[in-house]
Design an enzyme around this catalytic site. Structure first.
Site, PDB file in Angstrom:
ATOM      1  N   GLU A 127      51.406  41.357  -3.027  1.00  8.54           N
ATOM      2  CA  GLU A 127      52.424  40.300  -3.095  1.00  8.54           C
ATOM      3  C   GLU A 127      53.802  40.821  -2.727  1.00  8.54           C
ATOM      4  O   GLU A 127      54.648  40.063  -2.257  1.00  8.54           O
ATOM      5  CB  GLU A 127      52.477  39.695  -4.511  1.00  8.54           C
ATOM      6  CG  GLU A 127      51.410  38.646  -4.762  1.00  8.54           C
ATOM      7  CD  GLU A 127      51.631  37.826  -6.042  1.00  8.54           C
ATOM      8  OE1 GLU A 127      52.551  38.139  -6.826  1.00  8.54           O
ATOM      9  OE2 GLU A 127      50.871  36.866  -6.257  1.00  8.54           O
TER      10      GLU A 127
ATOM     11  N   LYS B 160      48.212  26.310  -2.825  1.00  4.97           N
ATOM     12  CA  LYS B 160      48.463  25.378  -3.935  1.00  4.97           C
ATOM     13  C   LYS B 160      48.800  24.001  -3.389  1.00  4.97           C
ATOM     14  O   LYS B 160      48.302  22.987  -3.879  1.00  4.97           O
ATOM     15  CB  LYS B 160      49.629  25.873  -4.809  1.00  4.97           C
ATOM     16  CG  LYS B 160      49.365  27.163  -5.538  1.00  4.97           C
ATOM     17  CD  LYS B 160      50.552  27.518  -6.429  1.00  4.97           C
ATOM     18  CE  LYS B 160      50.423  28.900  -7.024  1.00  4.97           C
ATOM     19  NZ  LYS B 160      51.636  29.355  -7.689  1.00  4.97           N
TER      20      LYS B 160
HETATM   21  O1  LIG Z   1      52.669  33.578 -14.804  1.00  6.65           O
HETATM   22  P1  LIG Z   1      52.456  32.464 -13.871  1.00  6.65           P
HETATM   23  O2  LIG Z   1      53.718  31.711 -13.574  1.00  6.65           O
HETATM   24  O3  LIG Z   1      51.362  31.543 -14.349  1.00  6.65           O
HETATM   25  O4  LIG Z   1      52.004  33.051 -12.487  1.00  6.65           O
HETATM   26  C1  LIG Z   1      50.848  33.806 -12.354  1.00  6.65           C
HETATM   27  C2  LIG Z   1      50.749  34.475 -11.020  1.00  6.65           C
HETATM   28  O5  LIG Z   1      50.815  33.501  -9.990  1.00  6.65           O
HETATM   29  C3  LIG Z   1      51.687  33.913  -8.961  1.00  6.65           C
HETATM   30  O6  LIG Z   1      52.906  33.287  -9.116  1.00  6.65           O
HETATM   31  C4  LIG Z   1      51.138  33.557  -7.616  1.00  6.65           C
HETATM   32  O7  LIG Z   1      50.824  32.217  -7.591  1.00  6.65           O
HETATM   33  C5  LIG Z   1      51.813  35.398  -9.208  1.00  6.65           C
HETATM   34  O8  LIG Z   1      52.921  35.930  -8.604  1.00  6.65           O
HETATM   35  C6  LIG Z   1      51.821  35.459 -10.701  1.00  6.65           C
HETATM   36  O9  LIG Z   1      51.586  36.730 -11.185  1.00  6.65           O
END
Ligand SMILES: O=P(O)(O)OC[C@H]1O[C@](O)(CO)[C@@H](O)[C@@H]1O
Length: 448
Positions: A289, A424
């Site tokens: 990432e 998403k």
């Molecule tokens: O803690 P959250 O906001 O649920 O996100 C979980 C994971 O999803 C992401 O945002 C990617 O969609 C990651 O960067 C992150 O670690």
């Protein structure tokens, strides 16, 4: 107390000393940019100081919550995805017994995970397991809006209410989320759950040393203070005032960027101790990432050796020559197992009698290293004296610091992840999420 070592001698045939000298300036600039907070994504640098900023009171509070949940639960479900579960799972798997889940006398609850997939069979089997057990939930989401954990939490909350009664479950849930924003924060405040805050300036993949990692790790009975001590040790060893060659994060960032420029576009993180499997999963998110953007970045892959030498070994030895390996090597195992002599020696293994199993593993490691170098695969080695809290804390911080530096050397913002939104958006459009009407119409046309 030793420092984990980085050995780059086996990259010598692939990168020149002049090239290494030349990239030093870029790496030092990257390190200074990180430390001064003047680079891209500089509002997400809170992780830099976490090892020394988590106070005694916070540690005590986390330990108390962990003891409370442990005492009342046979199983604790950690709900989260990406950075909201990988760090915890990495440390818990690395420092727990391989078969501890089968230990009926254990005073610790079994830790299981949810919200890291959308698999219906996983959901069914988990709910089926939990229905006859005393369980609690730690729900983790920085944004508080991620679909996978939100969905899993909804299912778990319903089961908790069925088991313990509506209005009777708040002591079985701890939420770790943003201080004020997001659906999880709203829910937690409304229902009165105990909560922990993920600081605004710490991104998910850098959050293992916040309550996101520390609470589940403490529930597993692992010493979080020692983990932080290890990370704090590495924090000091990787500052810009340290000599370049003594700074493992700087050296690692330099070498991997040089190899990348030389066409080595995939880095394989290797272990010879499969408790480290999820450290590699954590590392893959960290680097994937952080670096994979603007059509750039090293692809982070991983293998468990010697297991995967019997599946991926052929590819690594003789496939496309665009890879390099970073091997995590543990010098001393925790236990001792000697190979016995056998009366009949039908397996012809008596030549190993009296040797430790680890000696065979080490010879496999050395032999593989040399074979892969001969096959054109450069090899970086990261050496931990032992697998314990202190050295694992060092390793986590070492990789994080190197990742920040490396991202700046690559010229990207290492602290955002805009590309994750694409799937998403499509998924919401396909599901007909309110507000996605236009996208729904457009995407349905693509399916005709
Ligand atoms: O803690 P959250 O906001 O649920 O996100 C979980 C994971 O999803 C992401 O945002 C990617 O969609 C990651 O960067 C992150 O670690």
């Amino acid at each position: 107390m030793q420092k984990i070592k980085i050995d780059i001698t086996k990259t010598a045939g692939f990168i020149t000393d002049e090239a290494l000298q030349a990239i030093k300036k870029e790496v030092v600039d990257g390190l200074l940019t990180l430390e001064k907070g003047t680079g891209k994504g500089n509002d997400f640098l809170g992780w830099l100081d976490l090892p020394t900023s988590v106070g005694k009171d916070e540690i005590t509070k986390i330990r108390k919550s962990a003891e409370r949940l442990s005492a009342q639960s046979e199983i604790v479900v950690v709900v989260g995805i990406g950075g909201s579960y990988l760090g915890a799972k990495a440390v818990i798997d690395a420092l727990s017994g391989y078969f501890s889940a089968l230990n009926k006398d254990s005073k610790r609850p079994l830790i299981v995970y949810a919200g890291h997939n959308i698999c219906e069979d996983y959901s069914y089997e988990l709910l089926d397991l939990l229905k006859d057990k005393d369980f609690s939930v730690v729900v983790i989401s920085k944004s508080g809006t991620t679909t996978e954990p939100a969905l899993a939490f909804r299912l778990l909350k319903e089961l908790l209410e069925k088991k313990y009664g509506v209005g009777q479950i708040k002591d079985r849930i701890i939420a770790i989320t943003d201080e004020s924003k997001g659906a999880l924060r709203t829910l937690a405040d409304k229902e009165g759950y105990e909560t922990y805050v993920i600081p605004d300036n710490v991104g998910g993949r850098f959050s293992v040393l916040t309550p996101v990692g520390l609470l589940p790790i403490a529930i597993a009975g692992i010493d979080i203070e020692k983990l932080l001590e290890g990370a704090a040790f590495m924090q000091k060893e990787t500052t810009a005032d340290k000599a370049f060659d003594e700074n493992p994060s700087a050296v690692y960032a330099a070498v991997r960027n040089l190899l990348y420029r030389d066409g080595k576009t995939t880095e394989i993180l290797v272990n010879y101790h499969s408790k480290l499997h999820y450290v590699a999963e954590w590392w893959k998110q960290l680097y994937g990432e952080s670096e994979g953007k603007e059509n750039k970045g090293i692809f982070p892959a991983s293998v468990d050796f010697t297991t995967d030498l019997h599946s991926m070994g052929q590819w690594i030895q003789e496939g496309r020559r665009d890879i390099f390996e970073t091997v995590i090597s543990i010098e001393k195992p925790k236990y001792k197992v000697e190979i016995p002599s056998d009366r009949d020696n039908l397996d012809n293994l008596n030549y190993l009698a009296g040797k430790r199993v680890d000696e065979v593993n080490k010879m496999a490691e050395i032999g593989t290293r040399l074979a892969h170098i001969d096959g054109g695969v450069p090899n970086i080695r990261v050496v931990l004296p032992e697998l314990n809290e202190f050295y694992l804390g060092q390793l986590l911080y070492f990789f994080e610091k190197a990742c920040g530096i490396s991202g700046y050397v690559l010229g990207v913002n290492p602290f955002d992840q805009p590309g994750v939104e694409a799937y998403k958006k499509n998924m919401f459009a396909l599901l007909g999420k309110p507000g996605s009407e236009k996208e729904t119409e457009a995407i349905r046309k693509r399916l005709d």
